[in-house]
Motif scaffolding. Structure first.
Motif, PDB file in Angstrom:
ATOM      1  N   ASP A 197       3.301 -21.130  10.331  1.00  0.00           N
ATOM      2  CA  ASP A 197       3.013 -21.750  11.620  1.00  0.00           C
ATOM      3  C   ASP A 197       4.274 -22.073  12.419  1.00  0.00           C
ATOM      4  N   LYS A 198       5.391 -22.237  11.731  1.00  0.00           N
ATOM      5  CA  LYS A 198       6.612 -22.615  12.422  1.00  0.00           C
ATOM      6  C   LYS A 198       7.112 -21.505  13.348  1.00  0.00           C
ATOM      7  N   ARG A 199       6.685 -20.273  13.087  1.00  0.00           N
ATOM      8  CA  ARG A 199       7.113 -19.147  13.930  1.00  0.00           C
ATOM      9  C   ARG A 199       6.220 -18.985  15.155  1.00  0.00           C
ATOM     10  N   VAL A 200       5.140 -19.761  15.226  1.00  0.00           N
ATOM     11  CA  VAL A 200       4.132 -19.580  16.273  1.00  0.00           C
ATOM     12  C   VAL A 200       4.202 -20.733  17.271  1.00  0.00           C
ATOM     13  N   TYR A 201       4.245 -20.396  18.551  1.00  0.00           N
ATOM     14  CA  TYR A 201       4.233 -21.422  19.599  1.00  0.00           C
ATOM     15  C   TYR A 201       2.798 -21.713  20.012  1.00  0.00           C
ATOM     16  N   ARG A 202       2.426 -23.001  19.982  1.00  0.00           N
ATOM     17  CA  ARG A 202       1.109 -23.411  20.459  1.00  0.00           C
ATOM     18  C   ARG A 202       1.270 -24.213  21.744  1.00  0.00           C
ATOM     19  N   ALA A 203       0.676 -23.720  22.807  1.00  0.00           N
ATOM     20  CA  ALA A 203       0.778 -24.362  24.111  1.00  0.00           C
ATOM     21  C   ALA A 203      -0.039 -25.654  24.142  1.00  0.00           C
ATOM     22  N   PRO A 204       0.306 -26.577  25.042  1.00  0.00           N
ATOM     23  CA  PRO A 204      -0.465 -27.818  25.166  1.00  0.00           C
ATOM     24  C   PRO A 204      -1.784 -27.630  25.914  1.00  0.00           C
ATOM     25  N   VAL A 205      -2.055 -26.390  26.352  1.00  0.00           N
ATOM     26  CA  VAL A 205      -3.315 -26.056  27.019  1.00  0.00           C
ATOM     27  C   VAL A 205      -3.922 -24.848  26.311  1.00  0.00           C
ATOM     28  N   PRO A 206      -5.237 -24.633  26.453  1.00  0.00           N
ATOM     29  CA  PRO A 206      -5.858 -23.480  25.784  1.00  0.00           C
ATOM     30  C   PRO A 206      -5.279 -22.151  26.255  1.00  0.00           C
ATOM     31  N   TYR A 225       1.638 -12.095  18.050  1.00  0.00           N
ATOM     32  CA  TYR A 225       1.176 -13.210  17.230  1.00  0.00           C
ATOM     33  C   TYR A 225       2.103 -14.414  17.253  1.00  0.00           C
ATOM     34  N   ALA A 226       3.246 -14.296  17.904  1.00  0.00           N
ATOM     35  CA  ALA A 226       4.129 -15.447  18.043  1.00  0.00           C
ATOM     36  C   ALA A 226       3.562 -16.482  19.009  1.00  0.00           C
ATOM     37  N   LEU A 227       2.517 -16.120  19.759  1.00  0.00           N
ATOM     38  CA  LEU A 227       1.838 -17.050  20.661  1.00  0.00           C
ATOM     39  C   LEU A 227       0.461 -17.364  20.101  1.00  0.00           C
ATOM     40  N   ALA A 228       0.210 -18.630  19.787  1.00  0.00           N
ATOM     41  CA  ALA A 228      -1.101 -19.038  19.285  1.00  0.00           C
ATOM     42  C   ALA A 228      -2.138 -18.885  20.390  1.00  0.00           C
ATOM     43  N   THR A 239      -3.643 -14.548  28.945  1.00  0.00           N
ATOM     44  CA  THR A 239      -2.574 -13.578  28.724  1.00  0.00           C
ATOM     45  C   THR A 239      -3.107 -12.171  28.962  1.00  0.00           C
ATOM     46  N   ASP A 240      -2.430 -11.459  29.840  1.00  0.00           N
ATOM     47  CA  ASP A 240      -2.760 -10.068  30.143  1.00  0.00           C
ATOM     48  C   ASP A 240      -2.128  -9.202  29.063  1.00  0.00           C
ATOM     49  N   PRO A 263       9.191 -10.937  28.142  1.00  0.00           N
ATOM     50  CA  PRO A 263       8.955 -10.280  26.851  1.00  0.00           C
ATOM     51  C   PRO A 263       8.554 -11.289  25.772  1.00  0.00           C
ATOM     52  N   VAL A 264       9.013 -12.535  25.918  1.00  0.00           N
ATOM     53  CA  VAL A 264       8.624 -13.619  25.010  1.00  0.00           C
ATOM     54  C   VAL A 264       7.551 -14.427  25.734  1.00  0.00           C
ATOM     55  N   ARG A 265       6.309 -14.201  25.377  1.00  0.00           N
ATOM     56  CA  ARG A 265       5.214 -14.792  26.148  1.00  0.00           C
ATOM     57  C   ARG A 265       5.199 -16.318  26.108  1.00  0.00           C
ATOM     58  N   SER A 266       5.694 -16.910  25.047  1.00  0.00           N
ATOM     59  CA  SER A 266       5.748 -18.376  24.998  1.00  0.00           C
ATOM     60  C   SER A 266       6.629 -18.925  26.110  1.00  0.00           C
ATOM     61  N   GLU A 267       7.712 -18.212  26.428  1.00  0.00           N
ATOM     62  CA  GLU A 267       8.588 -18.649  27.514  1.00  0.00           C
ATOM     63  C   GLU A 267       7.880 -18.550  28.861  1.00  0.00           C
ATOM     64  N   ALA A 268       7.048 -17.511  29.036  1.00  0.00           N
ATOM     65  CA  ALA A 268       6.264 -17.388  30.266  1.00  0.00           C
ATOM     66  C   ALA A 268       5.263 -18.528  30.378  1.00  0.00           C
ATOM     67  N   VAL A 269       4.637 -18.893  29.259  1.00  0.00           N
ATOM     68  CA  VAL A 269       3.685 -20.014  29.261  1.00  0.00           C
ATOM     69  C   VAL A 269       4.392 -21.302  29.678  1.00  0.00           C
ATOM     70  N   LYS A 270       5.533 -21.574  29.088  1.00  0.00           N
ATOM     71  CA  LYS A 270       6.274 -22.800  29.400  1.00  0.00           C
ATOM     72  C   LYS A 270       6.657 -22.849  30.883  1.00  0.00           C
ATOM     73  N   ALA A 271       6.953 -21.679  31.466  1.00  0.00           N
ATOM     74  CA  ALA A 271       7.342 -21.634  32.883  1.00  0.00           C
ATOM     75  C   ALA A 271       6.179 -21.977  33.800  1.00  0.00           C
TER      76      ALA A 271
END
Length: 335
Positions: free
Chosen positions: A42-51, A155-158, A148-149, A129-137
């Motif tokens: 789980d430590k490798r996976v980013y979970r956003a604060p929104v669905p 799988y690095a993005l929950a 996510t399109d 390319p790192v979708r977690s960074e796009a989510v945070k933005a």
């Protein structure tokens, strides 16, 4: 030829079997191992604060994913959600990442599909390319749900909901993994997703049937609208994953096609080449995805054909109910 091998059981596929079968087995092994490693750590996976809702596929090529994303975003907007969209931005190179789109963002920086989604829906869109960074933005924009399109295999993005889009006519071809077939993951992967949306063809009882409905052609310069059948001697081109689908739609609408030209998906068009092709007919018709790249140098006889996803109301409600269930688990609800 690849299309024929994958989807039409071409003889060459059997001849290449001894070479590609071991590679296909290796690809399957690596794909399953990669997914398993993220599930265990789980430590490798980013979970956003929104669905997060992933709209993706298990095959390469076009399945109608982008119209599905637009349909989903518009559904969320209708019910009071504030969605944002993240994408890889395939085929483009931004000056820096993550890149949040605005009306002036070039497709060379963000890609054609993110630009189209942003123009059609008006929602915040970010690429990286790192979708977690796009989510945070996107979080500072006040979004309360992320779509996510593509990115089913990222799988690095929950994710909370997985939606897979399937080409109802071509399905999964020979059902082999790359390079022997068109699959990124085996068909068994569908057993673990929330919804399978089937674009065209005949959906099974477990799938959600979807159709793409074309509207009037739109002029790139004037925004005038007209039936395709009223445009004389059309030169049609498409830089999408499966151009024959677009040409077939034009014929169904009674288009008078003088010339059709296929380009690679996400093609970075050469304006001079397009102008040369355009001179071979009275009007030019293209997909909406291609139009976002041609706006700057379009001529007054250039048109595009928008399409919209249509899904039955009872299936729409099933998807909406699942989304509301997830929202409640985050401590928020929208009616």
């Amino acid at each position: 030829m690849i299309e024929k091998i994958w989807f039409e059981k071409h003889l060459l596929g059997w001849l290449l079997w001894p070479l590609f079968w071991p590679l296909s087995k290796l690809f399957k092994c690596l794909a399953e191992r990669r997914r398993g490693s993220y599930q265990k750590d789980d430590k490798r996976v980013y979970r956003a604060p929104v669905p997060v809702i992933v709209v993706g596929n298990i095959t390469v090529g076009g399945n109608g994913k982008t119209p599905t994303v637009i349909w989903l975003v518009e559904l969320l907007q209708r019910y009071g959600f504030k969605p944002g969209v993240v994408s890889r931005g395939y085929g483009a190179k931004a000056p820096s990442y993550p890149l949040v789109l605005d009306s002036g963002t070039s497709t060379k920086h963000c890609g054609d599909e993110p630009k189209l989604i942003h123009q059609r829906t008006g929602v915040p869109v970010a690429v990286s390319p790192v979708r977690s960074e796009a989510v945070k933005a996107l979080l500072p924009a006040g979004v309360d749900i992320i779509v996510t399109d593509d990115g089913l295999q990222h799988y690095a993005l929950a994710r909370d909901i997985e939606i897979v889009v399937v080409d109802g006519n071509r399905r999964f071809g020979n059902e082999k993994l790359l390079p022997l077939g068109p699959l990124r993951e085996s068909v068994e992967r569908l057993n673990s997703v929330d919804f399978v949306i089937t674009n065209g063809g005949k959906a099974s009882s477990e799938e959600v049937a979807m159709s793409l409905t074309p509207s009037l052609a739109v002029n790139l310069i004037t925004s005038e609208q007209a039936p395709v059948s009223q445009l004389n001697e059309l030169v049609a081109f498409a830089g999408i994953a499966h151009p024959p689908r677009f040409f077939a739609t034009l014929k169904e609408l009674g288009a008078s096609i003088k010339l059709s030209k296929s380009f690679a998906d996400h093609k970075d068009f050469d304006p001079t080449e397009l102008a040369s092709i355009a001179n071979q007919g009275d009007n030019v018709i293209m997909t909406e995805k291609d139009a976002v790249k041609c706006q700057q140098y379009a001529q007054d006889n250039w048109w595009y054909l928008p399409v919209s996803a249509s899904i039955a109301e009872h299936d729409e409600q099933k998807i909406l109910d699942r989304i509301k269930e997830v929202m409640r688990s985050y401590g928020s609800s929208t009616t």
